[in-house]
Design a protein around this motif. Sequence first.
Motif, PDB file in Angstrom:
ATOM      1  N   ALA A  95     -42.665  24.487 -50.719  1.00  0.00           N
ATOM      2  CA  ALA A  95     -41.827  24.475 -49.523  1.00  0.00           C
ATOM      3  C   ALA A  95     -40.753  25.531 -49.674  1.00  0.00           C
ATOM      4  CB  ALA A  95     -41.205  23.103 -49.315  1.00  0.00           C
ATOM      5  N   ALA A  96     -40.744  26.517 -48.774  1.00  0.00           N
ATOM      6  CA  ALA A  96     -39.701  27.556 -48.768  1.00  0.00           C
ATOM      7  C   ALA A  96     -38.736  27.207 -47.644  1.00  0.00           C
ATOM      8  CB  ALA A  96     -40.327  28.938 -48.557  1.00  0.00           C
ATOM      9  N   VAL A  97     -37.687  26.486 -47.993  1.00  0.00           N
ATOM     10  CA  VAL A  97     -36.771  25.946 -46.987  1.00  0.00           C
ATOM     11  C   VAL A  97     -35.698  26.981 -46.684  1.00  0.00           C
ATOM     12  CG1 VAL A  97     -35.129  24.112 -46.457  1.00  0.00           C
ATOM     13  CG2 VAL A  97     -37.244  23.577 -47.691  1.00  0.00           C
ATOM     14  N   ASN A  98     -35.775  27.529 -45.484  1.00  0.00           N
ATOM     15  CA  ASN A  98     -34.931  28.657 -45.093  1.00  0.00           C
ATOM     16  C   ASN A  98     -33.768  28.269 -44.187  1.00  0.00           C
ATOM     17  OD1 ASN A  98     -37.171  28.106 -43.265  1.00  0.00           O
ATOM     18  ND2 ASN A  98     -36.272  29.695 -41.977  1.00  0.00           N
ATOM     19  N   GLY A  99     -33.678  26.987 -43.818  1.00  0.00           N
ATOM     20  CA  GLY A  99     -32.615  26.530 -42.930  1.00  0.00           C
ATOM     21  C   GLY A  99     -32.591  25.018 -42.947  1.00  0.00           C
ATOM     22  N   ALA A 100     -32.364  24.413 -41.794  1.00  0.00           N
ATOM     23  CA  ALA A 100     -32.289  22.960 -41.715  1.00  0.00           C
ATOM     24  C   ALA A 100     -33.642  22.320 -41.998  1.00  0.00           C
ATOM     25  CB  ALA A 100     -31.799  22.542 -40.333  1.00  0.00           C
ATOM     26  N   GLY A 104     -37.827  14.289 -40.543  1.00  0.00           N
ATOM     27  CA  GLY A 104     -39.243  14.565 -40.770  1.00  0.00           C
ATOM     28  C   GLY A 104     -39.474  15.890 -41.470  1.00  0.00           C
ATOM     29  N   GLY A 105     -38.594  16.859 -41.239  1.00  0.00           N
ATOM     30  CA  GLY A 105     -38.700  18.138 -41.951  1.00  0.00           C
ATOM     31  C   GLY A 105     -38.415  17.983 -43.431  1.00  0.00           C
ATOM     32  N   LEU A 106     -37.440  17.131 -43.753  1.00  0.00           N
ATOM     33  CA  LEU A 106     -37.163  16.839 -45.162  1.00  0.00           C
ATOM     34  C   LEU A 106     -38.330  16.092 -45.786  1.00  0.00           C
ATOM     35  CD1 LEU A 106     -35.429  16.684 -47.684  1.00  0.00           C
ATOM     36  CD2 LEU A 106     -34.167  14.789 -46.644  1.00  0.00           C
ATOM     37  N   GLU A 107     -38.913  15.146 -45.052  1.00  0.00           N
ATOM     38  CA  GLU A 107     -40.070  14.414 -45.571  1.00  0.00           C
ATOM     39  C   GLU A 107     -41.236  15.358 -45.856  1.00  0.00           C
ATOM     40  OE1 GLU A 107     -39.735   9.940 -43.736  1.00  0.00           O
ATOM     41  OE2 GLU A 107     -40.307  11.548 -42.370  1.00  0.00           O
ATOM     42  N   MET A 108     -41.446  16.337 -44.970  1.00  0.00           N
ATOM     43  CA  MET A 108     -42.521  17.296 -45.190  1.00  0.00           C
ATOM     44  C   MET A 108     -42.248  18.122 -46.446  1.00  0.00           C
ATOM     45  SD  MET A 108     -44.410  19.818 -42.494  1.00  0.00           S
ATOM     46  CE  MET A 108     -42.897  20.548 -41.878  1.00  0.00           C
ATOM     47  N   ALA A 121     -30.058  26.999 -46.475  1.00  0.00           N
ATOM     48  CA  ALA A 121     -30.772  25.726 -46.339  1.00  0.00           C
ATOM     49  C   ALA A 121     -29.801  24.551 -46.255  1.00  0.00           C
ATOM     50  CB  ALA A 121     -31.729  25.531 -47.510  1.00  0.00           C
ATOM     51  N   ARG A 122     -30.187  23.573 -45.452  1.00  0.00           N
ATOM     52  CA  ARG A 122     -29.454  22.325 -45.336  1.00  0.00           C
ATOM     53  C   ARG A 122     -30.474  21.192 -45.290  1.00  0.00           C
ATOM     54  NH1 ARG A 122     -26.400  25.606 -46.419  1.00  0.00           N
ATOM     55  NH2 ARG A 122     -24.316  26.060 -45.588  1.00  0.00           N
ATOM     56  N   PHE A 123     -30.136  20.074 -45.926  1.00  0.00           N
ATOM     57  CA  PHE A 123     -31.057  18.945 -46.024  1.00  0.00           C
ATOM     58  C   PHE A 123     -30.349  17.684 -45.531  1.00  0.00           C
ATOM     59  CE2 PHE A 123     -31.983  22.059 -49.264  1.00  0.00           C
ATOM     60  CZ  PHE A 123     -33.362  22.185 -49.256  1.00  0.00           C
ATOM     61  N   ALA A 124     -31.054  16.878 -44.728  1.00  0.00           N
ATOM     62  CA  ALA A 124     -30.439  15.637 -44.247  1.00  0.00           C
ATOM     63  C   ALA A 124     -31.524  14.652 -43.829  1.00  0.00           C
ATOM     64  CB  ALA A 124     -29.506  15.908 -43.067  1.00  0.00           C
ATOM     65  N   ASP A 125     -31.191  13.378 -43.989  1.00  0.00           N
ATOM     66  CA  ASP A 125     -32.002  12.293 -43.421  1.00  0.00           C
ATOM     67  C   ASP A 125     -31.167  11.618 -42.347  1.00  0.00           C
ATOM     68  OD1 ASP A 125     -33.752  10.249 -42.834  1.00  0.00           O
ATOM     69  OD2 ASP A 125     -33.004   8.983 -44.467  1.00  0.00           O
ATOM     70  N   THR A 126     -31.579  11.755 -41.096  1.00  0.00           N
ATOM     71  CA  THR A 126     -30.799  11.216 -39.973  1.00  0.00           C
ATOM     72  C   THR A 126     -31.472  10.022 -39.309  1.00  0.00           C
ATOM     73  OG1 THR A 126     -31.808  12.764 -38.388  1.00  0.00           O
ATOM     74  CG2 THR A 126     -29.816  13.498 -39.530  1.00  0.00           C
ATOM     75  N   SER A 157     -25.469   7.684 -44.994  1.00  0.00           N
ATOM     76  CA  SER A 157     -24.414   8.439 -44.301  1.00  0.00           C
ATOM     77  C   SER A 157     -24.971   9.399 -43.261  1.00  0.00           C
ATOM     78  CB  SER A 157     -23.581   9.235 -45.310  1.00  0.00           C
ATOM     79  OG  SER A 157     -24.308  10.350 -45.799  1.00  0.00           O
ATOM     80  N   CYS A 158     -26.200   9.874 -43.476  1.00  0.00           N
ATOM     81  CA  CYS A 158     -26.847  10.887 -42.625  1.00  0.00           C
ATOM     82  C   CYS A 158     -26.152  12.242 -42.707  1.00  0.00           C
ATOM     83  CB  CYS A 158     -26.927  10.445 -41.162  1.00  0.00           C
ATOM     84  SG  CYS A 158     -27.840   8.910 -40.892  1.00  0.00           S
ATOM     85  N   GLU A 159     -25.251  12.417 -43.650  1.00  0.00           N
ATOM     86  CA  GLU A 159     -24.560  13.692 -43.784  1.00  0.00           C
ATOM     87  C   GLU A 159     -25.463  14.712 -44.479  1.00  0.00           C
ATOM     88  OE1 GLU A 159     -19.947  12.128 -44.229  1.00  0.00           O
ATOM     89  OE2 GLU A 159     -21.067  12.762 -46.015  1.00  0.00           O
ATOM     90  N   PRO A 160     -25.489  15.940 -43.978  1.00  0.00           N
ATOM     91  CA  PRO A 160     -26.322  16.968 -44.618  1.00  0.00           C
ATOM     92  C   PRO A 160     -25.718  17.445 -45.931  1.00  0.00           C
ATOM     93  CG  PRO A 160     -25.081  17.907 -42.807  1.00  0.00           C
ATOM     94  CD  PRO A 160     -24.823  16.433 -42.768  1.00  0.00           C
ATOM     95  N   ILE A 161     -26.562  17.948 -46.796  1.00  0.00           N
ATOM     96  CA  ILE A 161     -26.108  18.594 -48.025  1.00  0.00           C
ATOM     97  C   ILE A 161     -26.529  20.055 -47.985  1.00  0.00           C
ATOM     98  CG2 ILE A 161     -26.211  16.461 -49.366  1.00  0.00           C
ATOM     99  CD1 ILE A 161     -28.813  17.562 -50.661  1.00  0.00           C
ATOM    100  N   ASP A 162     -25.768  20.895 -48.660  1.00  0.00           N
ATOM    101  CA  ASP A 162     -26.075  22.322 -48.664  1.00  0.00           C
ATOM    102  C   ASP A 162     -27.031  22.671 -49.796  1.00  0.00           C
ATOM    103  OD1 ASP A 162     -24.496  22.328 -50.969  1.00  0.00           O
ATOM    104  OD2 ASP A 162     -22.785  23.284 -49.996  1.00  0.00           O
ATOM    105  N   ALA A 163     -27.412  23.939 -49.854  1.00  0.00           N
ATOM    106  CA  ALA A 163     -28.409  24.375 -50.828  1.00  0.00           C
ATOM    107  C   ALA A 163     -27.904  24.224 -52.256  1.00  0.00           C
ATOM    108  CB  ALA A 163     -28.796  25.826 -50.557  1.00  0.00           C
TER     109      ALA A 163
END
Length: 243
Positions: A95-100, A104-108, A121-126, A157-163
């Motif tokens: 997975a080359a994560v280039n942004g958000a 479901g994108g995080l699950e993928m 890149a930013r990662f979050a479960d909302t 929390s659903c807060e995103p984390i950075d790269a």
Amino acid sequence: MSVLSVEEARDGVMLLTLDRPAQRNAIDLELLDALTEAFERFRGEAIWRAAVVTGRPPAFCAGLDLKTFSAPDAPRERVTALIQSIPRLDKPIVAAVNGAAYTGGLEMALGCDFILASEEARFADTHARIGALSGSGMGSRLPHAVGTRFARQMMLSCEPIDAATALRIGLANDVLPADLLIPRALEVASAIAAHDPDLIRIAKFVLDRGSETTLGDAIAIEADALARRKAEGAMSWTAGAAR
């Protein structure tokens, strides 16, 4: 215009680029069909030995397109089936994560063998924010990747984390400048594709199954895989290789 670009970026390496940038590459039915078909090709055709999955900037994948999947009768089970199929494809996927990479994108991304991230890149479960509960493995794969306590923080929390945080907690293997992300991902995938595909499949099986169980069982799984490999007469050593 296609919602998914599929190309042979290097020998044996399939590059899949989600291509709905205006929707932050959120998955609708058209993209769902295209991804399902592409992964079936990847698994079924011997030419493909490794893959890289990314998104057209500015996002990796924002999850499900709620215009499509918010209805009670929407086929969300098809998305679940797609995401759950990724770890079972028997071939490595980067997975080359280039942004958000959200929900479901995080699950993928979690379903892939590992994640390389750009500095953007930013990662979050909302799921909790939209009043939903994951059915695609977030509650199991995320704590397995980052530990239970950080998974709690992300999921509740659903807060995103950075790269940089993703790298620190073990979610990402590396963080790179945006212009170097895809070249590096293809470089790693190409290194994988250069090896014996049967050996890579067995090694991936040992890693996947072993990580799901106890250390003792993992050692037994590895020993069994080695015994079967020897029985097939497939063990070989390159001249000069360390023994």
